[in-house]
Design an enzyme around this catalytic site. Structure first.
Site, short mmCIF file in Angstrom:
data_model
loop_
_atom_site.label_atom_id
_atom_site.label_comp_id
_atom_site.label_asym_id
_atom_site.label_seq_id
_atom_site.Cartn_x
_atom_site.Cartn_y
_atom_site.Cartn_z
N ARG A 58 14.23 72.34 69.13
CA ARG A 58 15.51 71.63 69.12
C ARG A 58 15.92 71.16 70.51
O ARG A 58 16.70 70.22 70.65
CB ARG A 58 16.59 72.52 68.48
N GLU A 95 18.05 85.91 69.15
CA GLU A 95 19.02 86.55 68.25
C GLU A 95 18.30 87.12 67.03
O GLU A 95 18.71 88.10 66.45
CB GLU A 95 20.09 85.52 67.81
O1 LIG Z 1 19.85 82.13 73.34
P1 LIG Z 1 18.74 82.59 72.46
O2 LIG Z 1 19.04 83.91 71.80
O3 LIG Z 1 17.42 82.61 73.15
O4 LIG Z 1 18.64 81.57 71.24
C1 LIG Z 1 18.72 80.18 71.37
C2 LIG Z 1 17.42 79.51 70.99
O5 LIG Z 1 17.13 79.76 69.59
C3 LIG Z 1 16.83 78.54 68.95
O6 LIG Z 1 15.49 78.19 69.05
P2 LIG Z 1 14.30 78.80 68.15
O7 LIG Z 1 13.52 79.74 69.00
O8 LIG Z 1 14.85 79.30 66.85
O9 LIG Z 1 13.32 77.56 67.96
P3 LIG Z 1 13.39 76.10 67.29
O10 LIG Z 1 14.16 75.22 68.25
O11 LIG Z 1 11.95 75.74 67.24
O12 LIG Z 1 14.07 76.19 65.94
C4 LIG Z 1 17.67 77.53 69.71
O13 LIG Z 1 17.18 76.21 69.54
C5 LIG Z 1 17.56 78.00 71.13
O14 LIG Z 1 16.39 77.50 71.78
N1 LIG Z 2 22.96 81.54 65.01
C1 LIG Z 2 22.07 80.60 65.35
N2 LIG Z 2 22.10 79.39 64.74
C2 LIG Z 2 21.20 78.43 65.09
N3 LIG Z 2 20.25 78.60 65.99
C3 LIG Z 2 20.18 79.78 66.61
N4 LIG Z 2 19.35 80.25 67.58
C4 LIG Z 2 19.71 81.52 67.87
N5 LIG Z 2 20.74 81.91 67.12
C5 LIG Z 2 21.07 80.84 66.32
#
Ligand SMILES: O=P(O)(O)OC[C@H]1O[C@H](OP(=O)(O)OP(=O)(O)O)[C@H](O)[C@@H]1O
Ligand SMILES: Nc1ncnc2[nH]cnc12
Length: 170
Positions: A58, A95
């Site tokens: 993302r 998370e």
């Molecule tokens: O602050 P944090 O606890 O590290 O969480 C935030 C991260 O989690 C999600 O990515 P995810 O790893 O789910 O990957 P994606 O973008 O491929 O869905 C979001 O896009 C952030 O990069």
């Molecule tokens: N609650 C949440 N919703 C969407 N993306 C996330 N990445 C980490 N925590 C998330």
């Protein structure tokens, strides 16, 4: 623009107890997407940013148009095994699990001014790993920008005194 109205909340995804902030509803709204990208870019327009860095996946979606808007390049941080040249790697907690990110060793030149962009700041694990990778290559992280900040997870505490900007807070 009220960005919160454009973000959909899905309870118990991907795990029970997580309230997932779904940005696909914002992304498919052309006016909201443009406004969000421009608001982030405007905040950092005077900061002489050399490169935007964004984590897969993302972070690519928001980071690349911010870089375009600022007239600078974009560097992807990718999940392990995806980048073809020599890389540095950092593991981190999320998370809802754990993961790792990699960066090409030649992606950043020492002293370059870096803006880190992602869709969401939760625990700060991803961003902290991203900062460490950028700094390992000699980049200077001058700002951190997000569409969404989950303030109750206190991700900012992981990020020292770096400038953190978010459009929407929960
Ligand atoms: O602050 P944090 O606890 O590290 O969480 C935030 C991260 O989690 C999600 O990515 P995810 O790893 O789910 O990957 P994606 O973008 O491929 O869905 C979001 O896009 C952030 O990069
Ligand atoms: N609650 C949440 N919703 C969407 N993306 C996330 N990445 C980490 N925590 C998330």
């Amino acid at each position: 623009m009220n960005f919160k109205d454009k973000i959909r909340i899905i309870p118990d995804f991907p795990k029970p107890g997580i309230r997932f902030k779904d940005i696909t509803t914002l992304l498919r709204d052309g006016q909201a997407l443009r406004a969000a990208v421009q608001e982030i870019a405007n905040r950092f327009r005077d900061e002489k940013i050399d490169l935007v860095v964004g984590p897969e996946a993302r972070g690519f979606v928001i980071g690349t148009p911010v870089a375009y808007e600022l007239g600078c390049g974009f560097v992807p941080l990718r999940k392990p095994g995806k980048l073809p040249a020599e890389t540095a790697k950092m593991e981190y907690g999320l998370e809802y699990g754990k993961d790792a990110l990699e960066i090409h060793l030649d992606a950043i030149q020492p002293g370059q001014r870096i803006l880190l962009v992602d869709d969401l700041l939760a625990t700060g694990g991803t961003t902290r790993a991203a900062v460490e990778l950028v700094e390992k290559l000699g980049g200077q992280v001058v700002g951190l920008a997000f569409l969404i900040e989950l303030t109750y997870l206190e991700g900012r505490k992981q990020l020292g005194d770096k400038e953190v900007f978010s459009l929407v807070q929960y």
